[in-house]
Design an enzyme around this catalytic site. Structure first.
Site, PDB file in Angstrom:
ATOM      1  N   GLY A 127      41.516  50.063  33.778  1.00 30.35           N
ATOM      2  CA  GLY A 127      41.005  49.419  32.576  1.00 30.35           C
ATOM      3  C   GLY A 127      41.343  47.941  32.569  1.00 30.35           C
ATOM      4  N   SER A 129      38.501  45.147  33.461  1.00 33.73           N
ATOM      5  CA  SER A 129      37.320  44.375  33.072  1.00 33.73           C
ATOM      6  C   SER A 129      36.863  44.693  31.654  1.00 33.73           C
ATOM      7  CB  SER A 129      36.169  44.639  34.046  1.00 33.73           C
ATOM      8  OG  SER A 129      36.490  44.200  35.344  1.00 33.73           O
ATOM      9  N   GLU A 244      44.264  46.936  47.276  1.00 27.69           N
ATOM     10  CA  GLU A 244      42.995  47.367  47.846  1.00 27.69           C
ATOM     11  C   GLU A 244      42.589  46.546  49.065  1.00 27.69           C
ATOM     12  OE1 GLU A 244      39.769  44.839  45.186  1.00 27.69           O
ATOM     13  OE2 GLU A 244      40.376  46.823  44.530  1.00 27.69           O
ATOM     14  N   SER A 372      35.848  37.941  42.413  1.00 26.46           N
ATOM     15  CA  SER A 372      34.546  37.476  42.894  1.00 26.46           C
ATOM     16  C   SER A 372      34.708  36.527  44.086  1.00 26.46           C
ATOM     17  CB  SER A 372      33.794  36.760  41.772  1.00 26.46           C
ATOM     18  OG  SER A 372      34.438  35.535  41.455  1.00 26.46           O
ATOM     19  N   GLU A 374      33.698  33.577  44.282  1.00 27.33           N
ATOM     20  CA  GLU A 374      34.104  32.263  43.789  1.00 27.33           C
ATOM     21  C   GLU A 374      35.620  32.182  43.614  1.00 27.33           C
ATOM     22  OE1 GLU A 374      29.925  32.914  43.178  1.00 27.33           O
ATOM     23  OE2 GLU A 374      31.663  34.101  42.580  1.00 27.33           O
TER      24      GLU A 374
END
Length: 398
Positions: A127, A129, A244, A372, A374
């Site tokens: 939990g 985003s 990850e 991301s 970016e």
């Protein structure tokens, strides 16, 4: 026995085991199948891997299957990719995000309480985003107010993988708005069966419903289920996200390498195996896939030798995401009009299924998930190359 001999023996051992145990025809069986059937298949495959000791090689010694060296872990992940075994999507957060966070940041009591349940098959979701705080976790607004020995949670999360099946959740919440956004976050372990939780699966145009949105209405979490100190959730979350990288990208890079024949098969099917332009593009892609695997291997070797630097994982993540996009784009181009046809959604696979349009759309997941592209570039620029940080003006509303 030398380390090389040891890993060679392990490689042969797991290769034989996978040959006997990877579900036959699982790709066809998991195409256009309902989510419930997929969830059961995931549970069955998870139990096989756990019993054999191959689900938790990255866990410390003393846990079933744990205590493997990084070199041995790499062998296991490479062979799983080579055998084209189903990915443990439903248990990924449990085995990596939850477990690694507890090992690194949790108390002994929390480890003893939650880790045995993961081995027994409990599903965890993440939990982090929110609708307006995806890759920018500093902007999250889900609130947690401490009342005695409990936190009371109100807010919403989104894009939580397999949350509809989750027993527990790694929850990042805001407990303070007075200082910098990162300083006011707290990390909690949430019981997904607690009163006040609503889970709504997100049905995607591809036919998948892997993600869910989760709503919290006065949900209570005991203070003893806080990981780290109040207000230190940002640092704990970084440990979660780091889990990850490395081995996961070693496996995914190898899966992409073993999927290259899909593109040559698509060229033959389209009668374009002699197309000089496509052959040139395939050659460039093959070299890029090899480079992706080499980067992942080098990153892992740096971890093994203790030479890992901040930003090393970002390089691998960024390059993998961009290579995956090129892979699926070429497959879509080769297939032409037939690549636009709906071949049915395949559950439990990576983004190299041969359903080219869906593969291409899903390749964008890796440009966003886990930070991301970016953000990865910012990390590389600022923390590896020493470039100046972009000025930021923080304003937290609500």
């Amino acid at each position: 026995m030398t380390q090389a001999q040891s890993t060679d023996t392990l490689r042969q051992e797991i290769r034989h085991w996978l040959a006997d145990n990877v579900p036959s025809g699982w790709r066809e069986a998991m195409t256009n199948v309902e989510q419930e059937a997929f969830a059961q298949a995931q549970r069955d495959w998870f139990r096989k891997l756990v019993d054999a000791g191959y689900a938790t090689p990255h866990w410390p010694e003393g846990w079933h299957g744990g205590g493997r060296s990084l070199a041995e872990q790499k062998v296991i992940f490479e062979e799983v990719a080579r055998a084209d075994a189903p990915r443990l999507i439903m248990f990924f957060v449990s085995l990596y995000h939850a477990a690694c966070t507890l090992f690194e940041c949790g108390t002994q009591e929390q480890q003893d309480k939650y880790l045995p349940g993961i081995i027994e098959g409990q599903v965890w979701c993440q939990g982090f985003s929110e609708p307006n705080a995806g890759s920018d976790l500093a902007s999250l607004k889900t609130r947690a107010e401490r009342k005695g020995d409990r936190y009371v949670i109100n807010g919403q999360k989104v894009w939580s993988t397999m949350a509809q099946y989750a027993d527990r959740c790694l929850l990042l919440v805001r407990t303070d708005k007075s200082g910098p956004p990162q300083a006011g976050q707290t990390y909690l372990l949430l019981d997904m069966k607690a009163k006040g939780i609503t889970v709504r699966p997100i049905h995607q145009i591809t036919g998948d419903d892997e993600f869910s949105e989760v709503f919290f209405d006065d949900v209570e979490v005991p203070v003893e289920d806080r990981v780290g100190e109040e207000g230190n959730g940002w640092a704990v979350a970084q440990a979660t996200l780091a889990s990850e990288r490395g081995l996961t990208l070693v496996e995914l890079g190898q899966r992409m390498r073993y999927s290259l024949p899909m593109i040559t098969a698509a060229m033959r099917e389209a009668g374009r195996e002699d197309d000089a332009s496509l052959r040139h593009e395939l050659g460039k892609l093959s070299a890029r896939v090899d480079a992706t695997c080499a980067l992942a291997d080098r990153y892992l070797m740096r971890r093994i030798s203790g030479e890992e630097q901040v930003g090393d994982a970002s390089i691998v993540k960024l390059y993998f995401a961009e290579t995956l996009r090129e892979f699926t784009r070429l497959g879509k181009r080769v297939a032409g009009l037939s690549g636009q046809y709906d071949r049915g959604f395949m559950r439990g696979a990576t983004q190299e299924t041969g359903n080219w349009m869906v593969d291409f759309m899903n390749s964008y997941n890796w440009s966003i998930a886990g930070g991301s592209n970016e953000i990865q570039r910012n990390i590389i620029a600022e923390r590896m190359l020493g470039m100046p940080r972009e000025p930021k003006t923080w304003k937290l509303e609500g």
